[in-house]
Design an enzyme around this catalytic site. Structure first.
Site, PDB file in Angstrom:
ATOM      1  N   GLY A  42       0.829  -1.217   0.000  1.00 49.65           N
ATOM      2  CA  GLY A  42       0.000   0.000   0.000  1.00 49.65           C
ATOM      3  C   GLY A  42       0.858   1.260   0.000  1.00 49.65           C
ATOM      4  O   GLY A  42       0.586   2.210  -0.704  1.00 49.65           O
ATOM      5  N   GLY A 185       0.194  24.231  -0.786  1.00 42.94           N
ATOM      6  CA  GLY A 185       0.251  23.223  -1.853  1.00 42.94           C
ATOM      7  C   GLY A 185      -0.956  22.301  -1.758  1.00 42.94           C
ATOM      8  O   GLY A 185      -1.851  22.518  -0.929  1.00 42.94           O
ATOM      9  N   ILE A 187      -1.455  19.202  -0.687  1.00 45.70           N
ATOM     10  CA  ILE A 187      -1.716  18.405   0.520  1.00 45.70           C
ATOM     11  C   ILE A 187      -2.304  19.296   1.618  1.00 45.70           C
ATOM     12  O   ILE A 187      -3.299  18.957   2.261  1.00 45.70           O
ATOM     13  CB  ILE A 187      -0.441  17.662   0.984  1.00 45.70           C
ATOM     14  CG1 ILE A 187      -0.057  16.602  -0.064  1.00 45.70           C
ATOM     15  CG2 ILE A 187      -0.646  17.018   2.350  1.00 45.70           C
ATOM     16  CD1 ILE A 187       1.218  15.825   0.221  1.00 45.70           C
ATOM     17  N   GLU A 206       1.062  30.796   3.150  1.00 46.96           N
ATOM     18  CA  GLU A 206       1.866  30.361   2.003  1.00 46.96           C
ATOM     19  C   GLU A 206       2.952  31.418   1.751  1.00 46.96           C
ATOM     20  O   GLU A 206       2.677  32.606   1.713  1.00 46.96           O
ATOM     21  CB  GLU A 206       0.935  30.181   0.784  1.00 46.96           C
ATOM     22  CG  GLU A 206       1.594  30.119  -0.572  1.00 46.96           C
ATOM     23  CD  GLU A 206       2.617  29.000  -0.739  1.00 46.96           C
ATOM     24  OE1 GLU A 206       2.352  27.861  -0.309  1.00 46.96           O
ATOM     25  OE2 GLU A 206       3.709  29.281  -1.297  1.00 46.96           O
ATOM     26  N   GLY A 274       5.630  20.236   1.388  1.00 47.71           N
ATOM     27  CA  GLY A 274       6.202  19.413   0.328  1.00 47.71           C
ATOM     28  C   GLY A 274       6.749  18.097   0.845  1.00 47.71           C
ATOM     29  O   GLY A 274       6.660  17.793   2.043  1.00 47.71           O
ATOM     30  N   ASP A 315       8.341   8.147  -6.297  1.00 50.96           N
ATOM     31  CA  ASP A 315       8.746   9.424  -5.688  1.00 50.96           C
ATOM     32  C   ASP A 315      10.259   9.518  -5.507  1.00 50.96           C
ATOM     33  O   ASP A 315      10.837  10.605  -5.603  1.00 50.96           O
ATOM     34  CB  ASP A 315       8.089   9.585  -4.313  1.00 50.96           C
ATOM     35  CG  ASP A 315       6.605   9.963  -4.412  1.00 50.96           C
ATOM     36  OD1 ASP A 315       6.057   9.946  -5.528  1.00 50.96           O
ATOM     37  OD2 ASP A 315       6.010  10.271  -3.360  1.00 50.96           O
ATOM     38  N   HIS A 447     -24.980  14.387 -23.252  1.00 47.54           N
ATOM     39  CA  HIS A 447     -25.639  15.551 -22.660  1.00 47.54           C
ATOM     40  C   HIS A 447     -26.631  15.087 -21.610  1.00 47.54           C
ATOM     41  O   HIS A 447     -27.299  14.089 -21.829  1.00 47.54           O
ATOM     42  CB  HIS A 447     -26.359  16.332 -23.755  1.00 47.54           C
ATOM     43  CG  HIS A 447     -27.146  17.487 -23.226  1.00 47.54           C
ATOM     44  ND1 HIS A 447     -26.532  18.650 -22.811  1.00 47.54           N
ATOM     45  CD2 HIS A 447     -28.490  17.651 -23.030  1.00 47.54           C
ATOM     46  CE1 HIS A 447     -27.465  19.497 -22.378  1.00 47.54           C
ATOM     47  NE2 HIS A 447     -28.657  18.906 -22.500  1.00 47.54           N
TER      48      HIS A 447
HETATM   49  P1  FAD Z   1       5.395   5.233  -1.418  1.00 45.73           P
HETATM   50  O1  FAD Z   1       3.923   5.143  -1.607  1.00 45.73           O
HETATM   51  O2  FAD Z   1       5.950   6.403  -0.695  1.00 45.73           O
HETATM   52  O3  FAD Z   1       5.829   3.884  -0.709  1.00 45.73           O
HETATM   53  C1  FAD Z   1       7.145   3.649  -0.345  1.00 45.73           C
HETATM   54  C2  FAD Z   1       7.170   2.471   0.590  1.00 45.73           C
HETATM   55  O4  FAD Z   1       8.533   2.084   0.759  1.00 45.73           O
HETATM   56  C3  FAD Z   1       6.635   2.779   1.975  1.00 45.73           C
HETATM   57  O5  FAD Z   1       5.699   1.803   2.374  1.00 45.73           O
HETATM   58  C4  FAD Z   1       7.886   2.737   2.864  1.00 45.73           C
HETATM   59  O6  FAD Z   1       7.606   2.302   4.186  1.00 45.73           O
HETATM   60  C5  FAD Z   1       8.715   1.714   2.105  1.00 45.73           C
HETATM   61  N1  FAD Z   1      10.154   1.769   2.411  1.00 45.73           N
HETATM   62  C6  FAD Z   1      10.943   2.854   2.554  1.00 45.73           C
HETATM   63  N2  FAD Z   1      12.209   2.494   2.812  1.00 45.73           N
HETATM   64  C7  FAD Z   1      12.223   1.130   2.836  1.00 45.73           C
HETATM   65  C8  FAD Z   1      13.230   0.163   3.035  1.00 45.73           C
HETATM   66  N3  FAD Z   1      14.499   0.498   3.284  1.00 45.73           N
HETATM   67  N4  FAD Z   1      12.888  -1.149   2.988  1.00 45.73           N
HETATM   68  C9  FAD Z   1      11.598  -1.517   2.741  1.00 45.73           C
HETATM   69  N5  FAD Z   1      10.605  -0.636   2.519  1.00 45.73           N
HETATM   70  C10 FAD Z   1      10.924   0.673   2.566  1.00 45.73           C
HETATM   71  N6  FAD Z   1      -0.595  11.121  -5.189  1.00 45.73           N
HETATM   72  C11 FAD Z   1      -1.531  11.036  -6.153  1.00 45.73           C
HETATM   73  O7  FAD Z   1      -1.219  10.627  -7.274  1.00 45.73           O
HETATM   74  N7  FAD Z   1      -2.832  11.406  -5.909  1.00 45.73           N
HETATM   75  C12 FAD Z   1      -3.225  11.863  -4.706  1.00 45.73           C
HETATM   76  O8  FAD Z   1      -4.398  12.189  -4.516  1.00 45.73           O
HETATM   77  C13 FAD Z   1      -2.267  11.944  -3.667  1.00 45.73           C
HETATM   78  N8  FAD Z   1      -2.601  12.369  -2.435  1.00 45.73           N
HETATM   79  C14 FAD Z   1      -1.668  12.387  -1.445  1.00 45.73           C
HETATM   80  C15 FAD Z   1      -2.062  12.818  -0.185  1.00 45.73           C
HETATM   81  C16 FAD Z   1      -1.142  12.858   0.845  1.00 45.73           C
HETATM   82  C17 FAD Z   1      -1.587  13.304   2.201  1.00 45.73           C
HETATM   83  C18 FAD Z   1       0.198  12.429   0.611  1.00 45.73           C
HETATM   84  C19 FAD Z   1       1.193  12.426   1.718  1.00 45.73           C
HETATM   85  C20 FAD Z   1       0.592  12.010  -0.646  1.00 45.73           C
HETATM   86  C21 FAD Z   1      -0.347  11.987  -1.692  1.00 45.73           C
HETATM   87  N9  FAD Z   1       0.015  11.589  -2.980  1.00 45.73           N
HETATM   88  C22 FAD Z   1      -0.928  11.555  -3.964  1.00 45.73           C
HETATM   89  C23 FAD Z   1       1.387  11.208  -3.313  1.00 45.73           C
HETATM   90  C24 FAD Z   1       1.499   9.685  -3.361  1.00 45.73           C
HETATM   91  O9  FAD Z   1       1.173   9.154  -2.102  1.00 45.73           O
HETATM   92  C25 FAD Z   1       2.913   9.288  -3.764  1.00 45.73           C
HETATM   93  O10 FAD Z   1       3.258   9.900  -4.982  1.00 45.73           O
HETATM   94  C26 FAD Z   1       3.008   7.785  -3.938  1.00 45.73           C
HETATM   95  O11 FAD Z   1       2.653   7.107  -2.755  1.00 45.73           O
HETATM   96  C27 FAD Z   1       4.435   7.386  -4.330  1.00 45.73           C
HETATM   97  O12 FAD Z   1       4.494   6.020  -4.485  1.00 45.73           O
HETATM   98  P2  FAD Z   1       5.857   5.216  -4.326  1.00 45.73           P
HETATM   99  O13 FAD Z   1       5.541   3.833  -4.786  1.00 45.73           O
HETATM  100  O14 FAD Z   1       6.957   5.941  -4.980  1.00 45.73           O
HETATM  101  O15 FAD Z   1       6.198   5.177  -2.781  1.00 45.73           O
END
Ligand code: FAD
Length: 475
Positions: A42, A185, A187, A206, A274, A315, A447
């Site tokens: 997740g 921003g 969030i 901001e 951010g 990310d 429509h």
């Molecule tokens: P993440 O989802 O960040 O997952 C990374 C995982 O890696 C985590 O579970 C972490 O615990 C794990 N991890 C880290 N280091 C290690 C390690 N050494 N070993 C094992 N596991 C590790 N994006 C959207 O597109 N739409 C939205 O509406 C949106 N809303 C958001 C709202 C909020 C409040 C926040 C905070 C973010 C939101 N985002 C949204 C951004 C979105 O959550 C991220 O862009 C997305 O989760 C990135 O996915 P990812 O797979 O790169 O990593």
């Protein structure tokens, strides 16, 4: 130590990048391990980001619509908020989705290792197991998908239970009487919208001269007008210089436009300035993976790092930090591992801000076109001229197409209005398919729907939108 696990692909981090990569690699027939500290896949998106925030925003929408309905003669008593129930519902949404991902992980026969990965070298990991102990994982290829973390404000002391980041704000411990959101921003604005609907007096501060830096100003303008009603105050060009927790609340000193020197007191503060990439993975320096000055892992078009056996997505691998970008990069990296000729080269990555109204855009923005000196025509359609927006009592919207004046190709789409996030996909498809503005105008839209605004914006380009009268230009 249990015996070593040996796989063709290991994915570190089970967010929307990581689990999408693991699932796709398993679907292609690879042996796969997925490592993450949470019980189920997740990542931030499902546990601490997109999903819990959208569940709470849904509740906020219901509350605000119940107020707005008075305009057409339907009134409700003031909503009663059972915070425990709302929190449990949000947690249940998260549980359902992450539990489903856990099931799919098992069905795909992926080895899920609950723990934190550290690189032993470019072909193996030592995983510190959440349950205690360690597990060695030997891999042919690794995909780093460790995501991002909330940014901090340098020099500001934030060690107080009254100071929240997005993760703690989503826990919904209480509804503070006065909440300050630091950062305009997406969030901050989304979570500010939730707390405002639940009853907090929300102020937003901001540092720059507008909300949502990076988005086109005409779109933000529509949101800013509604934000004046949603929020108690929006302070632009203003900085927070100190936070002090005292018995009455958190004392905040602000510096900037229209602010007196007197500190203001809030019950809680949400810092949402951010996110920063999470590339601090133990042992990464035992590989040839490079990290940029901004902290992102450097990759090529296939998302391969400088260490040929290791890829990075999501990310941690660069902007935009969005879930759907992460899961598409996942496919690119896995295709490259499978030996396919793969590159991540989208023409349009949609961005959606789930405020009220929503803002969504994709492809070339007007701001970017101006900055880069790209000649464009912009065709705008006001929602006040479309039947569906009026039936919804939401005329506060606008749809625009950014068009190449020579080829008439659609280069960008921007939408502000209720449900803009659902509408933007048509723009993404148009851009990816190389559609001309003619194609959009000639496509029959149902429509009465808000999607007609996309078609009518295309008609505006030609000067003959049915619902917009534009006097003929003098020859
Ligand atoms: P993440 O989802 O960040 O997952 C990374 C995982 O890696 C985590 O579970 C972490 O615990 C794990 N991890 C880290 N280091 C290690 C390690 N050494 N070993 C094992 N596991 C590790 N994006 C959207 O597109 N739409 C939205 O509406 C949106 N809303 C958001 C709202 C909020 C409040 C926040 C905070 C973010 C939101 N985002 C949204 C951004 C979105 O959550 C991220 O862009 C997305 O989760 C990135 O996915 P990812 O797979 O790169 O990593």
């Amino acid at each position: 130590m249990p015996s070593d696990i040996s796989v063709q692909a290991v994915v570190i981090g089970a967010g929307p990048g990581g689990y999408a990569a693991a699932f796709y690699a398993a679907d292609l027939g690879m042996s796969v391990a997925l490592v993450d500290p949470d019980t189920n896949p997740g990542g931030v998106c499902l546990y601490r980001g997109c999903i819990p925030s959208k569940a709470l925003l849904h509740a906020a929408k219901v509350i605000s619509e119940s107020h707005d309905a008075g305009a057409f003669g339907v009134t409700f008593p003031a909503p009663k908020i059972d915070l425990d129930k709302l929190r449990s519902w949000k947690d249940a949404v998260v549980g359902k989705l992450t539990g489903g991902l856990g099931q799919m992980t098992k069905m795909r026969k992926i080895t899920y290792v609950r723990g934190w990965a550290a690189f032993a070298d470019a072909r193996s990991l030592d995983v510190k197991l959440a349950a205690g102990g360690a597990q060695k994982l030997v891999f042919e290829h690794a995909i780093i998908a460790t995501g991002s973390l909330p940014s901090k404000i340098p020099g500001l002391s934030t060690d107080s239970p009254r100071v929240m980041d997005s993760t703690t704000a989503l826990e919904l411990a209480d509804v503070p009487g006065k909440l300050l959101v630091i950062g305009g921003g997406y969030i901050g604005l989304e979570l500010g919208t939730v707390y405002a609907a639940l009853g907090s007096d929300v102020s937003v501060v901001e540092m720059t001269d507008g909300l949502l830096p990076g988005a086109d100003r005409d779109l933000v303008g529509v949101l800013a007008r509604r934000a004046e009603k949603t929020f108690k105050a929006v302070m632009l060009n203003t900085k927070v210089t100190s936070l002090t927790d005292d018995k009455k609340g958190i004392r905040v000193t602000l510096e900037g436009e229209g602010v007196t020197g007197t500190p203001q007191v809030f019950d809680k503060v949400l810092i949402s300035v951010g996110r920063r990439p999470n590339a601090k993975i133990e042992g990464l320096d035992r590989t040839r993976v490079k990290v940029t000055d901004r902290g992102f892992i450097e990759t090529d078009g296939a998302r391969r790092t400088a260490e040929p056996s290791i890829f990075a997505i999501g990310d941690v691998a660069g902007e935009p930090m969005l879930a759907h970008k992460a899961s598409h990069e996942a496919r690119t990296a896995v295709d490259a591992i499978a030996g396919k000729n793969a590159a991540f080269e989208p023409n349009a990555i949609p961005a959606v801000v789930f405020t009220d109204p929503e803002i969504a855009w994709c492809g070339l923005t007007e701001t970017e076109a101006q900055k880069r000196g790209i000649k464009v025509d912009v065709a705008r359609f006001p929602w006040a001229a479309i039947g569906r927006a009026i039936t919804l009592d939401r005329p506060d919207g606008s749809t625009k197409l950014v068009v190449d004046p020579d080829t008439r190709r659609v280069l960008g789409v921007g939408i502000v209005g209720a449900g803009a996030g659902e509408l933007i996909s048509e723009g993404v498809l148009a851009i990816e398919m190389g559609a001309l503005v003619d194609d959009v105008a000639m496509t029959i839209h149902p429509h009465p729907t808000l999607s007609e605004t996309v078609m009518e914006a295309a008609e505006v380009f030609f000067g003959h939108s049915t619902h917009v009268y534009r006097p003929k230009r003098k020859p």
